[in-house]
Design a protein around this motif. Sequence first.
Motif, PDB file in Angstrom:
ATOM      1  N   UNK A  73      -1.877  -1.918   3.037  1.00 49.79           N
ATOM      2  CA  UNK A  73      -2.587  -2.213   1.787  1.00 49.79           C
ATOM      3  C   UNK A  73      -3.880  -2.992   2.009  1.00 49.79           C
ATOM      4  N   UNK A  81      -1.633  13.059   0.260  1.00 50.28           N
ATOM      5  CA  UNK A  81      -0.345  13.507   0.782  1.00 50.28           C
ATOM      6  C   UNK A  81      -0.119  14.981   0.508  1.00 50.28           C
ATOM      7  N   UNK A 102      -5.770  -2.771  -9.461  1.00 46.56           N
ATOM      8  CA  UNK A 102      -5.255  -3.797  -8.555  1.00 46.56           C
ATOM      9  C   UNK A 102      -6.370  -4.738  -8.103  1.00 46.56           C
TER      10      UNK A 102
ATOM     11  N   UNK B 184       1.664   5.658  -1.115  1.00 42.89           N
ATOM     12  CA  UNK B 184       0.406   5.911  -1.825  1.00 42.89           C
ATOM     13  C   UNK B 184      -0.088   4.621  -2.474  1.00 42.89           C
ATOM     14  N   UNK B 185       0.815   3.901  -3.116  1.00 43.14           N
ATOM     15  CA  UNK B 185       0.374   2.685  -3.795  1.00 43.14           C
ATOM     16  C   UNK B 185      -0.110   1.659  -2.773  1.00 43.14           C
ATOM     17  N   UNK B 186       0.551   1.591  -1.633  1.00 46.24           N
ATOM     18  CA  UNK B 186       0.094   0.596  -0.668  1.00 46.24           C
ATOM     19  C   UNK B 186      -1.246   1.008  -0.057  1.00 46.24           C
ATOM     20  N   UNK B 187      -1.489   2.313   0.064  1.00 43.08           N
ATOM     21  CA  UNK B 187      -2.792   2.731   0.578  1.00 43.08           C
ATOM     22  C   UNK B 187      -3.897   2.400  -0.423  1.00 43.08           C
ATOM     23  N   UNK B 188      -3.497   2.226  -1.691  1.00 41.68           N
ATOM     24  CA  UNK B 188      -4.500   1.855  -2.695  1.00 41.68           C
ATOM     25  C   UNK B 188      -4.601   0.348  -2.862  1.00 41.68           C
ATOM     26  N   UNK B 189      -3.903  -0.372  -2.004  1.00 40.48           N
ATOM     27  CA  UNK B 189      -4.084  -1.824  -2.010  1.00 40.48           C
ATOM     28  C   UNK B 189      -2.930  -2.616  -2.590  1.00 40.48           C
ATOM     29  N   UNK B 190      -1.853  -1.938  -2.994  1.00 42.33           N
ATOM     30  CA  UNK B 190      -0.749  -2.675  -3.600  1.00 42.33           C
ATOM     31  C   UNK B 190       0.078  -3.381  -2.522  1.00 42.33           C
ATOM     32  N   UNK B 191       0.393  -4.659  -2.747  1.00 45.14           N
ATOM     33  CA  UNK B 191       1.332  -5.315  -1.843  1.00 45.14           C
ATOM     34  C   UNK B 191       2.744  -4.946  -2.270  1.00 45.14           C
ATOM     35  N   UNK B 194       3.574  -5.666  -5.927  1.00 39.75           N
ATOM     36  CA  UNK B 194       2.863  -4.790  -6.863  1.00 39.75           C
ATOM     37  C   UNK B 194       3.428  -3.366  -6.826  1.00 39.75           C
TER      38      UNK B 194
END
Lengths: 352, 285
Positions: A73, A81, A102, B184-191, B194
């Motif tokens: 992150x 994907x 975010x 996917x969410x972590x690749x968008x910056x989510x820890x 989140x």
Amino acid sequence: MAAVEVRDLRKRYGSFLALDGVSLTAQTGQLVTLLGPSGCGKSTTLRCLAGFLDPDGGSISIDGSDILGVPANRRGFGVVFQNYALFPHMTVAGNIGYGLKLQKRPKTEMAERIADAMRLVRLQGLEDRYPRQISGGQQQRVALARALVLRPRLLLLDEPLANLDARLRDEVRWLIRDVQQESGITAFYVTHDQSEAMAMSDMVAVMKEGRVAQFATPREIYQKPVERYVADFTGEANFLSCTRVAPVAGGYDIEVAGAHLRVAGVPGIRDRAELLLRPEALSIAPDTGQALFQGRVEKLAFLGASQHCEVRLPDGGALKLAVQANRPVGVGDQAGIRIDSEHAWLMPEVRQ
Amino acid sequence: MTRGARLRLLLALPAVALIFVFMVLPITNMVEMSFRTLGTTAPFGDSYTTGHYSRILSDGYYWQVLLRSLVTALLVTLLCLLVSYPIAWHMSKAHGFKAVMLYALIASPLMTGVLVRNFGWMIVTALNGPLNETLLGLGIIERPLRLLFTQGLVVLALVHVFVPFMVLPINNALRNIPPALVEASSSMGANRWQAFRDVILPLSFPGIYPGVILVFVLSIAAYVTPALLGGQMVSYMPTLIVAELNGTFRWPLGSALAIVLAVVTLICVAAFTLLTAKLMEKSRA
Ligand SMILES: Nc1ncnc2c1ncn2[C@@H]1O[C@H](COP(=O)(O)OP(=O)(O)OP(=O)(O)O)[C@@H](O)[C@H]1O
Ligand SMILES: [Mg+2]
């Protein structure tokens, strides 16, 4: 922007060695394709790049700084994907804007950047739909927009077209390439479709059982493969075993199926070698004087723009070649085959 | 009528008959009973009245019991959810032997009969029971704890037995969330937090919903546990209803109380369903 260097990457799943020393580089703005059959470690490599997977060894650096300690992150990479991985409970705009949300961007900036991204992938008007309410091609474009809207340093795509039908695949493929080139983003692209890899990439890494068999430009991969595996995987190919090989300046003198030739090839071949002849390097000679090989036409298929022809040589070998659509040939005919030795390529022969 | 339609009707017949005999008939009977007058020689009288309902609605005592039942059920549901979610999460990540063991462990509260289980609680938590003895022996407490016959113990015992009803559907829902969504969410910056808040939690709602409904309905209707572990001092709706039916033999009043409880429960379930309809619709991918 971002130059990437992957060095000697290793990954083990239990006792299975999935990556056995993968090394790759990407210059800023290049699209590098990982090409190979199922299970060769393409996704594993990409997932190590993305930070979803920790490699057991090796290094990955971007612009000279090591990123292996950085969690996914915080890497700031865009990932697309195979199954899109859109959030089913968020609208198209919600999906695209999730990363911006975010980052707590101001509302107006968010709206603007979402709109820009949607325009880029030609999705205007679908903002408020949910992923299940749009087609596969549209979903894949949302996934692309979602990865691009954060202006990533690096774009990672894992078989993004695998679930699309042939026509859509073409369309989205060019869209990806255009967007990538326009924005100058460095990208890694995983596929097992060689034509896709050839058409889109600046560099191709052909992978084999957790290693990179060859890393070069598409042209070099196709015309000057380092081994039979690469040649086989990158297109239609004929292989003929040579009976004599002698290195000479700038190439080799060889004897193959009774004929003598001077060809270029992989440097350093000592004894056993085979000759790679792509179908387009072969043609049927109008008269036998110009022919290098003689054979009997065994199979013939009319493909529209051309005919696919298979010729059996007296020594048992077979040659596949493309013949002009209207050339009168028939199964059982004797045919003389001419080769364009500029398009012939000598490779070391690996005994199976 | 086509043959297919006739066949379908025939196949539905056993279910319809079952529901009619064991649900429609008894409920109709109960509703009818709740409007009868009280009898002096029989459990019910011959004429009809709405008096029981007006009595229940105007008597603060009944409101108090109803409220206690509601709050207890709500508390049990909430605690169940809190306890079950991490277990379900863990379970959804397990494979093979570990998964089988976890399923068995989770189902274990249901493997003992309701009476045995509650007597077990009584023995364990009695003033001179093993729990108090151990705590005293270790010097953690000076005087035995009064645990038995408290509302707290009722809640604890209900949470214990209803956890499987929460864990299993949530585990199921969690298993259905593709791991790529979290990536996917972590690749968008989510820890991690989140990703949990924005992706996993909303997408597990199709499991939370049935879990919540099941546990709430089961705990508001629970009789044996409150009756055995709650003691004589506090009443819950089910214990009150049983007391009217079996103790004082005022069947019409007991029936009216049962109908009130059923209606209130139904309203709660409907309200929860309506409030979460949008989330449910969205999260059902
Ligand atoms: N979690 C895992 N546990 C064990 N083995 C795995 C795991 N993930 C991948 N593998 C194995 O590692 C090898 C490489 O997998 P990877 O997903 O990188 O292949 P791939 O090249 O992307 O193939 P495909 O084209 O089918 O997607 C495969 O043989 C696969 O079976
Ligand atoms: Mg893969």
